[in-house]
Design a protein around this motif. Structure first.
Motif, mmCIF file in Angstrom:
data_model
loop_
_atom_site.group_PDB
_atom_site.id
_atom_site.type_symbol
_atom_site.label_atom_id
_atom_site.label_comp_id
_atom_site.label_asym_id
_atom_site.label_seq_id
_atom_site.Cartn_x
_atom_site.Cartn_y
_atom_site.Cartn_z
ATOM 1 N N ALA A 261 0.869 -1.178 0.000
ATOM 2 C CA ALA A 261 0.000 0.000 0.000
ATOM 3 C C ALA A 261 0.906 1.228 0.000
ATOM 4 O O ALA A 261 1.284 1.746 1.051
ATOM 5 N N ARG A 262 1.291 1.649 -1.185
ATOM 6 C CA ARG A 262 2.349 2.647 -1.350
ATOM 7 C C ARG A 262 2.131 3.919 -0.537
ATOM 8 O O ARG A 262 3.030 4.328 0.202
ATOM 9 N N PRO A 263 0.967 4.585 -0.629
ATOM 10 C CA PRO A 263 0.827 5.833 0.145
ATOM 11 C C PRO A 263 0.860 5.621 1.658
ATOM 12 O O PRO A 263 1.166 6.554 2.405
ATOM 13 N N ARG A 264 0.555 4.422 2.112
ATOM 14 C CA ARG A 264 0.506 4.150 3.537
ATOM 15 C C ARG A 264 1.844 3.630 4.073
ATOM 16 O O ARG A 264 2.003 3.472 5.274
ATOM 17 N N ARG A 265 2.777 3.339 3.158
ATOM 18 C CA ARG A 265 4.072 2.767 3.538
ATOM 19 C C ARG A 265 3.857 1.530 4.413
ATOM 20 O O ARG A 265 4.402 1.406 5.515
ATOM 21 N N SER A 266 3.051 0.633 3.880
ATOM 22 C CA SER A 266 2.739 -0.577 4.650
ATOM 23 C C SER A 266 2.410 -1.715 3.698
ATOM 24 O O SER A 266 2.090 -1.509 2.528
ATOM 25 N N PHE A 267 2.485 -2.928 4.238
ATOM 26 C CA PHE A 267 1.968 -4.114 3.578
ATOM 27 C C PHE A 267 0.599 -4.433 4.162
ATOM 28 O O PHE A 267 0.414 -4.387 5.387
ATOM 29 N N VAL A 268 -0.354 -4.763 3.305
ATOM 30 C CA VAL A 268 -1.671 -5.197 3.748
ATOM 31 C C VAL A 268 -1.781 -6.684 3.434
ATOM 32 O O VAL A 268 -1.464 -7.128 2.325
ATOM 33 N N VAL A 269 -2.239 -7.449 4.434
ATOM 34 C CA VAL A 269 -2.131 -8.899 4.386
ATOM 35 C C VAL A 269 -3.518 -9.530 4.507
ATOM 36 O O VAL A 269 -4.301 -9.168 5.393
ATOM 37 N N ALA A 270 -3.808 -10.476 3.612
ATOM 38 C CA ALA A 270 -5.081 -11.208 3.641
ATOM 39 C C ALA A 270 -4.885 -12.548 4.319
ATOM 40 O O ALA A 270 -3.935 -13.273 4.014
ATOM 41 N N MET A 271 -5.782 -12.886 5.251
ATOM 42 C CA MET A 271 -5.728 -14.155 5.967
ATOM 43 C C MET A 271 -6.790 -15.111 5.414
ATOM 44 O O MET A 271 -7.928 -14.711 5.172
ATOM 45 N N LYS A 272 -6.418 -16.366 5.255
ATOM 46 C CA LYS A 272 -7.325 -17.352 4.677
ATOM 47 C C LYS A 272 -8.269 -17.949 5.713
ATOM 48 O O LYS A 272 -9.424 -18.264 5.392
ATOM 49 N N ASP A 273 -7.815 -18.096 6.963
ATOM 50 C CA ASP A 273 -8.564 -18.876 7.945
ATOM 51 C C ASP A 273 -9.026 -18.088 9.161
ATOM 52 O O ASP A 273 -9.767 -18.638 9.983
ATOM 53 N N THR A 274 -8.606 -16.868 9.320
ATOM 54 C CA THR A 274 -9.019 -16.064 10.474
ATOM 55 C C THR A 274 -9.641 -14.762 9.982
ATOM 56 O O THR A 274 -9.180 -14.174 9.000
ATOM 57 N N PRO A 275 -10.693 -14.297 10.651
ATOM 58 C CA PRO A 275 -11.419 -13.111 10.186
ATOM 59 C C PRO A 275 -10.730 -11.810 10.598
ATOM 60 O O PRO A 275 -11.208 -11.068 11.452
ATOM 61 N N GLU A 276 -9.617 -11.544 9.978
ATOM 62 C CA GLU A 276 -8.917 -10.289 10.235
ATOM 63 C C GLU A 276 -8.026 -9.948 9.048
ATOM 64 O O GLU A 276 -7.638 -10.823 8.270
ATOM 65 N N VAL A 277 -7.736 -8.677 8.910
ATOM 66 C CA VAL A 277 -6.812 -8.157 7.910
ATOM 67 C C VAL A 277 -5.650 -7.527 8.667
ATOM 68 O O VAL A 277 -5.862 -6.823 9.648
ATOM 69 N N TRP A 278 -4.445 -7.798 8.213
ATOM 70 C CA TRP A 278 -3.274 -7.216 8.852
ATOM 71 C C TRP A 278 -2.732 -6.047 8.033
ATOM 72 O O TRP A 278 -2.797 -6.052 6.804
ATOM 73 N N GLU A 279 -2.185 -5.068 8.738
ATOM 74 C CA GLU A 279 -1.394 -4.018 8.102
ATOM 75 C C GLU A 279 -0.053 -3.965 8.823
ATOM 76 O O GLU A 279 0.001 -3.768 10.040
ATOM 77 N N VAL A 280 1.020 -4.174 8.070
ATOM 78 C CA VAL A 280 2.368 -4.204 8.635
ATOM 79 C C VAL A 280 3.136 -3.015 8.068
ATOM 80 O O VAL A 280 3.384 -2.944 6.860
ATOM 81 N N SER A 281 3.506 -2.078 8.928
ATOM 82 C CA SER A 281 4.175 -0.864 8.472
ATOM 83 C C SER A 281 5.645 -1.128 8.163
ATOM 84 O O SER A 281 6.312 -1.893 8.855
ATOM 85 N N TYR A 282 6.149 -0.509 7.102
ATOM 86 C CA TYR A 282 7.593 -0.512 6.878
ATOM 87 C C TYR A 282 8.158 0.911 7.008
ATOM 88 O O TYR A 282 9.231 1.232 6.492
ATOM 89 N N ASP A 283 7.434 1.746 7.745
ATOM 90 C CA ASP A 283 7.890 3.098 8.080
ATOM 91 C C ASP A 283 8.674 3.023 9.385
ATOM 92 O O ASP A 283 8.159 2.571 10.408
#
Length: 520
Positions: A261-283
């Motif tokens: 997610a370029r403007p957010r300086r982060s990776f957004v991660v999709a989970m297959k088995d758990t009901p959540e979305v992750w955002e991992v910052s690289y800032d």
């Protein structure tokens, strides 16, 4: 004679049953040298249920018997009986070995730097525009062709690890590309010198990779082991391994995909088995975020648990069900995600960290292939569907359905370009009579205005545009297939190049410029 017959019958009844073929022993004898003693891969790919995709035991048995053309996989029909081949195929679908580990130590052991940076040339070794190159993934024999996007001639064709997946990612200057196989091998390839420069195995079964917009990190989404791996983009050394453990009861999850997610300086991660979305910052200076949420029934609200900040700060966003496919709006404020059987898509606002809308999409949308464009002052988003013969168009102002465009069959890829009023989609998921057709949709009228059949009776798939949008490249998705080049104004064929089951074709400039007509 009667006495002899009875004696023979008694002897037969007393004899032990014929021994069943031992799939484990057969694997060790015939397969382990190439595919690894634990089926984790070697010269050949991993042979685990998670690694073989949609392949079923009957189809696996056929490959064992006949081999696979244009690969090093031989046929064993002359060496093994039918029952032995069936036993061997069944062995391949046994679960992965218990206690399987592929952590930082194993990843680092697999890493190779093939060419030191100081040995790389300062300029390309060819005279084509380095930003108008295409990488054509040829799945028929596991190669990639580097194609000149102006003259439509191959510059280099090189072998790859089997089963590349998820699309190559390009550095911001277009010089390096990162390729990933289903077996978790990540290869860094230099497009200036046309050679691989580093390689590492980041997982046993992986889904895709993402490259941070600042060019520092590569993120790898793994099904097996269940983890998100972060690598240094320079030499592919391990930066961090994050186990995919959910909030609810510590459930582990396969990681479906990771996106930059370029403007957010982060990776957004999709989970297959758990009901959540992750955002991992690289800032490096990311503000504190909560690593989890818990519902406080007394206060009627979600409260944060432990906080993290800075590089790789992990933020979790709770959703009702796992979202294993999604796309972003151009500003990366919202993502539209879908579940495999949900019959709907969910809009998650990344700013507030929660779902804010639902969209009725019942045809199993392939959001990873979605596109956006402006029409009449509105930003529209469109997606093909894997189970319905239509393209759904969504008004992103209020997330309403703006149009449902009928097609000849369910499709997988949808592509366009800023400089053309048309979007092109395939019907490759449809009935045999529809799979050979590319439909050209007018983005203004939202109607199909042209049908193209690059090779009648043969599957047509995956359109990609040149840097200037003047030409569209289409795959004839067969072992003896081709890439067919069309003029995007006249729809006339310009040329075709024979290829071995060409799949995705990725234009360097369109990818690094985040063209609204292609996936990111």
């Amino acid at each position: 004679m009667r006495w002899l017959s009875l004696s023979l019958l008694a002897a037969l009844l007393a004899a032990p049953a014929a021994a069943q073929p031992d799939g484990t022993a057969l694997y060790g004898q015939h397969c382990a040298a190439c595919h690894g003693a634990e089926r984790l891969g070697g010269r050949g790919p991993a042979l685990l249920p998670e690694s073989m995709g949609r392949l079923r035991p009957a189809a696996a048995a056929e490959v064992i018997a006949k081999g696979r053309p244009a690969t090093q996989m031989p046929g064993f029909a002359s060496q093994l009986s039918g029952s032995e081949i069936e036993a061997l195929a069944a062995h391949l679908f046994r679960p992965a070995p218990a206690g399987l580990r592929w952590d930082a130590a194993e990843i680092e052991t697999s890493r190779q730097v093939l060419v030191p940076p100081e040995q790389l040339p300062a300029r390309p070794v060819f005279d084509a525009d380095p930003l108008n190159l295409f990488l054509v993934v040829e799945t028929g024999d596991h190669h990639v062709t580097v194609l000149d996007g102006d003259r439509f001639v191959p510059i280099r064709r090189f072998p790859t690890r089997p089963a590349l997946h998820g699309g190559p990612k390009f550095s911001a200057d277009g010089r390096f590309t990162y390729l990933m196989s289903r077996d978790g091998w990540v290869t860094k390839y230099d497009l200036y010198s046309l050679q691989p420069v580093a390689e590492v195995r980041a997982g046993i079964n992986s889904r895709n990779v993402a490259l941070s917009s600042d060019g520092r990190f590569v993120a790898v989404a793994n099904y097996l082991p269940r983890s998100l791996v972060l690598l240094n983009a320079g030499d592919l050394s391990v930066k961090r391994v994050i186990p995919a453990v959910g909030l609810r009861g510590g459930t582990t999850s396969r990681v479906s995909a990771v996106y930059d997610a370029r403007p957010r300086r982060s990776f957004v991660v999709a989970m297959k088995d758990t009901p959540e979305v992750w955002e991992v910052s690289y800032d490096d200076d990311a503000p504190p975020v909560y690593t989890g949420l818990v519902h406080n029934h007394e206060k009627g609200m979600a409260e944060g648990l432990a906080a993290s900040a800075g590089l790789f700060a992990l933020r979790r966003i709770a959703v009702e069900e796992p979202l294993d496919d999604f796309m972003f709006d151009p500003a990366y404020r919202n993502l539209l995600g879908s579940a495999r059987e949900g019959g709907r898509a969910v809009v998650v606002n990344l700013t507030v960290g929660r779902p804010v809308a639902e969209v009725p999409l019942e045809g199993l949308p392939h959001l990873g292939s979605g596109i956006t464009w402006m029409e009449g002052g509105r930003r529209l988003m469109a997606t093909p569907n894997l189970k319905r013969p239509e393209v759904d168009v969504i008004d992103m102002a209020d997330w309403s359905i703006a149009a449902r465009i009928p097609t000849d069959g369910p499709g997988f890829f949808l592509r366009s370009h800023e400089r053309t009023p048309y979007a092109w989609t395939d019907s490759m998921m449809g009935a045999p009579g529809a799979r050979d057709t590319i439909q050209v949709i007018d983005k203004r009228s939202m109607q199909v205005v042209r049908r193209l059949r690059p090779a009648p009776g043969r599957t047509a798939a995956h359109v990609e545009f040149t840097r200037d949008g003047r030409h569209a490249l289409v795959s004839v998705w067969e072992d003896d297939g081709a890439v067919v080049v069309y003029d995007t104004e006249t729809f006339e064929e310009v040329t075709r190049l024979p290829m071995r089951r060409p799949s995705g074709k990725y234009n360097v400039f369109n990818k690094i410029a985040l063209s609204e007509g292609t996936s990111h």
